[in-house]
Structures are given as C-alpha cells and as structure tokens.
Motif scaffolding. Structure first.
Motif, mmCIF file in Angstrom:
data_model
loop_
_atom_site.group_PDB
_atom_site.id
_atom_site.type_symbol
_atom_site.label_atom_id
_atom_site.label_comp_id
_atom_site.label_asym_id
_atom_site.label_seq_id
_atom_site.Cartn_x
_atom_site.Cartn_y
_atom_site.Cartn_z
ATOM 1 N N ARG A 463 10.529 66.959 34.569
ATOM 2 C CA ARG A 463 10.900 66.942 36.539
ATOM 3 C C ARG A 463 11.311 65.926 37.011
ATOM 4 N NH1 ARG A 463 6.153 71.181 35.247
ATOM 5 N NH2 ARG A 463 5.057 69.934 36.389
ATOM 6 N N ILE A 464 10.379 65.205 36.901
ATOM 7 C CA ILE A 464 11.050 64.321 37.486
ATOM 8 C C ILE A 464 12.067 62.927 36.886
ATOM 9 C CG2 ILE A 464 10.327 61.350 38.535
ATOM 10 C CD1 ILE A 464 7.817 61.870 37.953
ATOM 11 N N TYR A 465 13.012 63.543 35.747
ATOM 12 C CA TYR A 465 13.628 62.302 35.189
ATOM 13 C C TYR A 465 14.696 63.374 35.932
ATOM 14 C CZ TYR A 465 17.365 61.436 32.029
ATOM 15 O OH TYR A 465 18.286 60.499 31.459
ATOM 16 N N ASN A 466 14.721 64.669 34.976
ATOM 17 C CA ASN A 466 15.891 65.431 35.983
ATOM 18 C C ASN A 466 16.323 65.724 36.976
ATOM 19 O OD1 ASN A 466 16.264 66.701 32.841
ATOM 20 N ND2 ASN A 466 14.263 68.163 33.551
ATOM 21 N N GLY A 467 15.535 65.562 37.847
ATOM 22 C CA GLY A 467 15.124 65.283 39.393
ATOM 23 C C GLY A 467 16.079 64.428 40.051
ATOM 24 N N PHE A 468 15.975 63.345 38.954
ATOM 25 C CA PHE A 468 16.354 61.671 39.253
ATOM 26 C C PHE A 468 17.554 61.844 39.194
ATOM 27 C CE2 PHE A 468 15.345 57.413 38.256
ATOM 28 C CZ PHE A 468 16.841 56.682 39.002
ATOM 29 N N VAL A 469 18.367 62.423 37.916
ATOM 30 C CA VAL A 469 19.393 62.931 37.341
ATOM 31 C C VAL A 469 20.751 63.853 38.373
ATOM 32 C CG1 VAL A 469 20.564 64.095 35.106
ATOM 33 C CG2 VAL A 469 19.293 62.725 34.953
ATOM 34 N N GLY A 470 19.838 64.580 38.150
ATOM 35 C CA GLY A 470 20.362 65.164 39.543
ATOM 36 C C GLY A 470 20.681 65.207 40.895
ATOM 37 N N ARG A 471 20.134 64.715 41.718
ATOM 38 C CA ARG A 471 20.566 63.624 42.409
ATOM 39 C C ARG A 471 21.120 62.714 42.654
ATOM 40 N NH1 ARG A 471 15.523 65.577 42.517
ATOM 41 N NH2 ARG A 471 14.729 65.783 44.510
ATOM 42 N N VAL A 472 21.203 62.237 41.102
ATOM 43 C CA VAL A 472 22.519 60.789 41.050
ATOM 44 C C VAL A 472 23.686 61.706 41.213
ATOM 45 C CG1 VAL A 472 23.447 59.348 39.018
ATOM 46 C CG2 VAL A 472 21.052 59.331 39.964
ATOM 47 N N ALA A 473 24.198 62.674 40.276
ATOM 48 C CA ALA A 473 24.772 63.568 39.810
ATOM 49 C C ALA A 473 25.563 63.611 41.105
ATOM 50 C CB ALA A 473 24.787 64.372 38.909
ATOM 51 N N GLU A 474 24.899 64.579 41.725
ATOM 52 C CA GLU A 474 25.340 65.585 43.577
ATOM 53 C C GLU A 474 26.136 64.004 43.694
ATOM 54 O OE1 GLU A 474 23.287 67.334 47.572
ATOM 55 O OE2 GLU A 474 22.106 66.903 45.638
ATOM 56 N N GLY A 475 25.244 62.609 44.510
ATOM 57 C CA GLY A 475 25.571 61.589 45.203
ATOM 58 C C GLY A 475 26.542 61.852 44.205
ATOM 59 N N ARG A 476 26.487 60.934 43.714
ATOM 60 C CA ARG A 476 28.021 60.091 43.023
ATOM 61 C C ARG A 476 29.627 61.351 42.555
ATOM 62 N NH1 ARG A 476 28.472 56.180 44.511
ATOM 63 N NH2 ARG A 476 29.607 55.713 43.143
ATOM 64 N N ARG A 477 28.750 62.424 42.475
ATOM 65 C CA ARG A 477 30.036 63.493 42.128
ATOM 66 C C ARG A 477 30.258 62.857 40.818
ATOM 67 N NH1 ARG A 477 31.015 61.349 47.548
ATOM 68 N NH2 ARG A 477 32.511 60.068 46.040
ATOM 69 N N LEU A 478 29.370 63.316 39.663
ATOM 70 C CA LEU A 478 30.134 63.489 38.259
ATOM 71 C C LEU A 478 28.861 64.543 37.960
ATOM 72 C CD1 LEU A 478 28.644 59.281 37.535
ATOM 73 C CD2 LEU A 478 30.633 60.719 37.660
ATOM 74 N N PRO A 479 29.254 65.118 36.390
ATOM 75 C CA PRO A 479 28.793 66.383 35.720
ATOM 76 C C PRO A 479 27.232 65.497 35.491
ATOM 77 C CG PRO A 479 31.142 65.790 34.712
ATOM 78 C CD PRO A 479 30.723 64.122 35.789
ATOM 79 N N VAL A 480 26.028 66.571 35.862
ATOM 80 C CA VAL A 480 25.148 65.850 35.054
ATOM 81 C C VAL A 480 25.186 65.665 33.825
ATOM 82 C CG1 VAL A 480 22.832 67.212 34.594
ATOM 83 C CG2 VAL A 480 24.054 67.535 37.053
ATOM 84 N N ALA A 481 25.878 66.758 32.641
ATOM 85 C CA ALA A 481 25.927 66.052 31.212
ATOM 86 C C ALA A 481 25.976 64.393 31.589
ATOM 87 C CB ALA A 481 26.900 66.544 30.954
ATOM 88 N N ARG A 482 27.887 63.956 31.939
ATOM 89 C CA ARG A 482 27.579 62.385 32.086
ATOM 90 C C ARG A 482 26.524 61.109 32.282
ATOM 91 N NH1 ARG A 482 30.170 57.722 30.098
ATOM 92 N NH2 ARG A 482 30.839 56.806 32.050
ATOM 93 N N VAL A 483 26.077 61.998 33.193
ATOM 94 C CA VAL A 483 24.930 61.236 33.644
ATOM 95 C C VAL A 483 23.549 61.074 32.586
ATOM 96 C CG1 VAL A 483 23.142 61.030 36.098
ATOM 97 C CG2 VAL A 483 25.555 61.607 36.165
ATOM 98 N N ARG A 484 23.531 62.151 32.271
ATOM 99 C CA ARG A 484 22.759 61.795 31.236
ATOM 100 C C ARG A 484 23.297 61.059 30.393
ATOM 101 N NH1 ARG A 484 18.561 65.402 31.273
ATOM 102 N NH2 ARG A 484 18.632 67.258 32.329
ATOM 103 N N GLU A 485 23.833 60.739 29.945
ATOM 104 C CA GLU A 485 25.206 60.510 29.297
ATOM 105 C C GLU A 485 24.933 58.820 28.695
ATOM 106 O OE1 GLU A 485 28.849 59.079 26.750
ATOM 107 O OE2 GLU A 485 28.974 60.932 28.262
ATOM 108 N N ILE A 486 25.015 58.223 30.174
ATOM 109 C CA ILE A 486 24.881 56.542 31.381
ATOM 110 C C ILE A 486 23.188 56.006 32.071
ATOM 111 C CG2 ILE A 486 27.632 57.054 31.292
ATOM 112 C CD1 ILE A 486 26.935 57.422 34.134
ATOM 113 N N ALA A 487 23.072 57.585 31.471
ATOM 114 C CA ALA A 487 20.930 56.899 31.748
ATOM 115 C C ALA A 487 19.980 56.849 30.666
ATOM 116 C CB ALA A 487 20.577 58.316 33.092
ATOM 117 N N ARG A 488 19.127 57.641 30.493
ATOM 118 C CA ARG A 488 18.212 57.482 30.109
ATOM 119 C C ARG A 488 17.930 56.163 29.803
ATOM 120 N NH1 ARG A 488 19.144 61.371 26.286
ATOM 121 N NH2 ARG A 488 18.034 60.356 24.910
ATOM 122 N N GLY A 489 17.403 55.751 30.902
ATOM 123 C CA GLY A 489 16.803 54.475 31.574
ATOM 124 C C GLY A 489 17.530 53.415 31.227
ATOM 125 N N ARG A 490 18.642 53.584 31.783
ATOM 126 C CA ARG A 490 18.861 51.562 31.010
ATOM 127 C C ARG A 490 19.614 51.260 32.265
ATOM 128 N NH1 ARG A 490 24.202 50.944 26.255
ATOM 129 N NH2 ARG A 490 24.450 49.306 26.815
#
Length: 593
Positions: A463-490
């Motif tokens: 839940r925390i991870y999905n929320g983090f990804v969702g906030r980044v996707a909204e703020g950076r105007r990026l698709p959620v799938a793209r954020v998941r691709e470049i995130a993963r803690g890197r």
C-alpha cells in the motif's frame, strides 16, 4: 521510587543544561557584543572547507562547538553579497583532502563562477587530494577557481571514485540473527548488507550507475573550467596518482607552494594594504544574497535537511551535528507562507535521504495546499532528494536539482532483527506476550514473523509503495506504469533523473528562486524571505533534556545570572580585552550600556 528517579533525572538534565547551555549562552552574548572591526578597503575572504559542510545553516550545539557552522546555502548567499561588495577583492579557499558531496561541489562551483564573473579572483590551496569519498568532486570545485595551488611534496590522488559496503549476511547466519526485512523493490538496497554477503546484481548496477554519473559530471565540469577536453582530463586523472610537482607539469594544477606563499600571491593581486578576513566573520556582518527591497514581492524560502520525522521540534539533535525534518514544523511554515499575502511563490530547499512515510505525506499535503492557493512551489534539491525526500518533492510545480544530487529511490523497506535465536546460544531467552490480534506481536525480537504476520506486513508495504508511485505519477504527469519501471527503489543522480522526467531542471538554489519568480509572474527584484522554523542552541538542548522542574529552575537561574549587571560588566571586560588584543581601540562596550 518513580518520583525519585524523575527528580534525579531532572537534576542531571538541569546540570547538563547548565554545563552546556550556559557556556553557549555566554559565548553568544559575548559574540553579540563584539562590534566587527571595520572591513579593510581591500579584503580577501578566507574560506576553509576542511571542517565539513551541512547543506543548510545549523543551530546544533555540538556542531557549533566543533566549529562546523559552514553550509552550502550560507556560502552561496555570502558569495553573492561579496561579489557586489567593492571592498572584497578576492577569495582564498582551503580545500579538504578527501571528498565532498557531489551536489555540494556542483552548487559551490556555480557560486565560484558567479564570484569570478564579478571580476574577483579565487585561489584554492590543497595540501593533497587523497582517496576517500567523492574526491573527484573536490577537484571539480577546485577547477572552478581558475588558480589551483598544491603544497610541495603533497599528493594528487584524485584518480576516480570508489566506495565499499560491509555485508553482515554471513555473520548473521553463523550467529543465528534473523534479518526479517522486506523491500519494494530490488533496487531498495539499504537493507542488502543485512541480508547478503555480496552485492546483488541490482545493487551493483545501481551503485555503479550513479557513481559513474557523478564521475562523468565532475570530469566534464573540471575540463570545461580548465579549458581542456573531458577525454584529456579523464586520461590524465586516471593515469595518476602524482606528486604535486608532476600534477602541475601535467596541467592539473597551476602552482606548487606553501599556504603562506599562496596567501601572499592573492593579497598582491588584491592590491596594497589588502587584508585577510575569515569567511564566517564576513558572513556574520549580515545582508543577504537576495536583491529585493522591502516593497518588492516576496518569495518564501522553506529549508528542510535531514531525516523526515513526525512531530515538532525542527532542527538539530543536540547530540549530533545533523538535523531532522519535523513534519509539523515544515507544514506550519508552508501554511504561514500561504497566509502571507506578500508571498507570491515558495522555494522549498530539500536535502533529505528519506524517513517516515506519514511525515512525508503531511508535508506533501502542505505543498499541495500552497499550489491550490495559487502559490507555485519550486523544489531546490541539495545533497539528497531521495525516498521520503522525493515524496515531499514529487508534486511541486517544478523540481530543480544539481547534477550530483542523489534522488529517486522511490520505494520502501522495513522489518526487524529477530535476536532470539542468537541470544539463546548464550543462555539468554527472549520471550514475548501479546493480547489481541496475531499481528500485535509481529515485531517481537523473539523470532521471525509468522506466515500470517508476514503477509499482513507485506500488504501494508504494498500500500505504501503503490501510494508513493501514484503520487509521483500524478505530480510528474507520468503514466503509473512508467513510474513503476523507473522506480523499484533505484537511486538516480540529478542528471539521470532529469533525463527520466523526475527532475525539471539542473541548477542550484538561486536557479530555483528565479523559476519561482517566473512561475509567479513576478518581474524585477523579489525579496527572499525565510519561513523556516529554526531553534536556538538552548531550545535544542531543552528539547533533548525536557522541561522538568529542576532543569527549568537551573536554566532560569543561569539566565538570571547573565542578566545581572555585574555579570554583564565582567563579560564586557572580556569582550573589550579581546578587542584590544586584536589591536582595536575600545571606546565603549555594548554590554556595559
């Protein structure tokens, strides 16, 4: 017995407050009473970087007692003022022998270039550049000076970047310690040293990637400032190490000489009668790097450095030289800026490797509130803007980072150490009791989580991870799938993050301030007004020691002593004696008034 222990604790707290706080108060009073000697018409500032840097100004008593009061933002602001001050004719810099934070080197490099653009020379002196940390970033900053000196027989060993991690996986396995952790996902490697005996493929890839980016930036900047090609500088550096004399022969430095010779060289350039003045002394004279006046629009500045935590009491821990970010205080600063009608925009300076997700969410809510109130928020990232540091930045109007800022780390980890099996080998048995649901005992150190506890904890982390990804996707105007691709803690550097769309621009604090002005539609000068909540050293001590009756009584007595006319007269004598020892003529002391 309980009351007795509380009383004893209060007495010790009061004594500690008296022994540490009172000397600090006395120093503050004496320092405040000293009128700075008139600045010479030809002044050369002396900036010593060998003691370490924070990103932002600190009020930590320990840091102040250690003389560690320099900050990247403070240096940058003071150099902007000095560039406009006709009395300041140059800057003499003592370089650290090891590395410095890449983003700090990036930002100070911009400040050095701005100072030189005002027609004022900079000379840096090094007693050697040795392996340790980001030493190539130290050379990057040196190159921005235009005049690098090294001490005779010292060594130029800035041949690249290296780091190491200590892995406890084998040790824990041998001794029965269970590191019961989860991570989202494979690049969230902060816990890897507790889980494994070597780098995983993801850990190795991530570390080498950001190290390579930092190295490339340092080489490119140093080459540009030295008037050489990046390939040539890289080849020269990697062929080292060199004694100072060979480094000069190869064009990596300009002169070999002792500190005194370097000082005399710069003083001669400054003109007859030039004098050296410590950077801190000049900075303490006041004035800012901003250009606006009282009637100009305001740009609020909110600064946050350190681990992100819930609650109040922003600023440093008295027992460390570091700072923490407290969500209540940072949020309050935002709402104060929202309510101030003169504020047109906000610059949010962030230097944080992360922290509490709930604290991060509270701060992010304040960022959103500012934008909803029509006040753009531009984040300026310092050394770090990672994990929780990126969470609180993700929905700003724009993000500005240095090429060497470490950012991203969009992920989460957590868990516990189960010490029961290890302690049992020594006859120490850990046993736990709980009532209620099965999850109540999930974090007992008795043993690993049960299957049901682990599943519940895993769902919470998702839940925390999905929320983090969702906030980044909204703020950076990026698709959620793209954020998941470049995130993963890197972790990414600022330069890498810009290419990925996680950062808008590369630059420093004043670049962010200019963007805030532009987004607010403000033309002409603007005032930079700090809304940051900062505690005094005494307040920091009181937070640590508590406000028990005994400690409060002792503190009050100490303050009464300092207010006594006889005490103040004695302090005045001390201040006057110090001034006379420096050759000043003392007509009257402010303390004696």
């Amino acid at each position: 017995m309980k009351q007795f222990l509380i009383t004893v604790a209060g007495v010790f707290a009061g004594l500690a407050l008296f022994m540490i706080g009172v000397p600090l108060l006395i120093l503050a009073v004496v320092a405040g009473s000293l009128r700075p000697a008139p600045l010479a018409p030809r002044t050369v500032l002396v900036l010593d970087l060998r003691g370490g840097l924070s990103d932002q100004a600190t009020t930590s008593p320990l840091a102040l007692l250690q003389g560690r009061s320099l900050s990247v933002m403070g240096i940058e602001e003071t150099l902007r003022r000095a560039a406009r001050d006709g009395r300041v004719k140059g800057l003499f810099v003592r370089l650290p022998e090891g590395g410095m934070a890449p983003a700090a080197a990036d930002e100070l490099r911009l400040a050095f270039l701005g100072f030189r653009a005002a027609g004022k020379p900079i000379l840096v002196h090094s007693q050697g550049l040795y392996p340790g940390g980001m030493v190539t970033s130290t050379y990057e900053l040196a190159a921005a000076s235009g005049d690098i000196w090294m001490q005779p027989a010292s060594s130029f060993q800035a041949t690249g970047l290296a780091r190491q991690d200590v892995f406890f996986g084998g040790f824990f396995k041998r001794h029965g310690v269970v590191a019961d952790f989860q991570q989202r996902y494979e690049y969230k490697t902060a816990i890897d040293p507790f889980l494994y005996s070597d780098y995983t493929a993801a850990h190795r890839q991530s570390e080498l990637s950001w190290l390579g980016s930092v190295y490339d930036t340092a080489i490119a900047d140093a080459a540009a400032d030295r008037g050489k090609s990046a390939a040539a500088v890289r080849t020269l550096i990697e062929a080292g190490p060199y004694p100072a004399e060979d480094a000069m022969a190869k064009g990596l430095v300009d002169h070999v000489g002792q500190v005194k010779a370097a000082e005399n060289d710069l003083l001669a350039k400054a003109g007859a009668g030039a004098r050296l003045v410590e950077f801190d002394d000049y900075a303490a004279r006041g004035g800012g790097g901003g250009e606006g006046g009282p009637g100009d629009p305001a740009i609020a500045v909110i600064a946050a450095e350190g681990d992100i935590m819930t609650g109040r009491g922003s600023g440093p821990s008295p027992l460390s030289a570091g700072s923490t970010i407290r969500s209540d205080e940072v949020s309050k600063a935002f709402y104060d800026a929202i309510d101030d009608k003169s504020v047109r925009a906000i610059v949010f300076r962030v230097s944080s490797p992360g922290g509490s997700d709930t604290a991060s969410e509270q701060i992010l809510a304040a960022v959103r509130a500012a934008r909803a109130a029509g006040k753009p928020v531009v984040v300026s990232m310092g050394t770090y803007g990672a994990s929780g540091g990126y969470w609180i930045s993700s929905q700003a109007s724009e993000i500005v980072a240095e090429p060497g800022t470490l950012t991203g780390s969009i992920g989460v980890f957590g868990g516990k150490f189960a010490l029961g099996p290890a302690l049992a080998k020594f006859g120490v048995d850990v046993r736990g009791l709980s009532v209620g649901g099965d999850y109540a005992g999930a974090f007992s150190s008795e043993g690993p989580m049960t299957g049901a506890q682990r599943a519940a904890y895993s769902a919470w982390m998702d839940r925390i991870y999905n929320g983090f990804v969702g906030r980044v996707a909204e703020g950076r105007r990026l698709p959620v799938a793209r954020v998941r691709e470049i995130a993963r803690g890197r972790v990414w550097t600022g330069a890498q993050a810009k290419a990925l769309g996680l950062v808008d621009r590369l630059g420093g604090f004043y670049d962010a301030a200019e963007r805030a002005k532009a987004l607010a539609g403000t033309k002409g000068p603007a005032r930079l007004v700090s809304f940051t909540v900062r505690s005094s050293p005494l307040e920091a001590l009181r937070r640590m020691l508590g406000a028990g009756s005994q400690s409060a009584t002792i503190a009050a007595a100490a303050l009464a002593v300092l207010e006594d006319p006889a005490t103040r007269a004695t302090l005045a004598d001390v201040a006057d004696a110090r001034l006379r020892a420096q050759g000043a003529t003392v007509l009257a002391s402010r303390l004696a008034q």
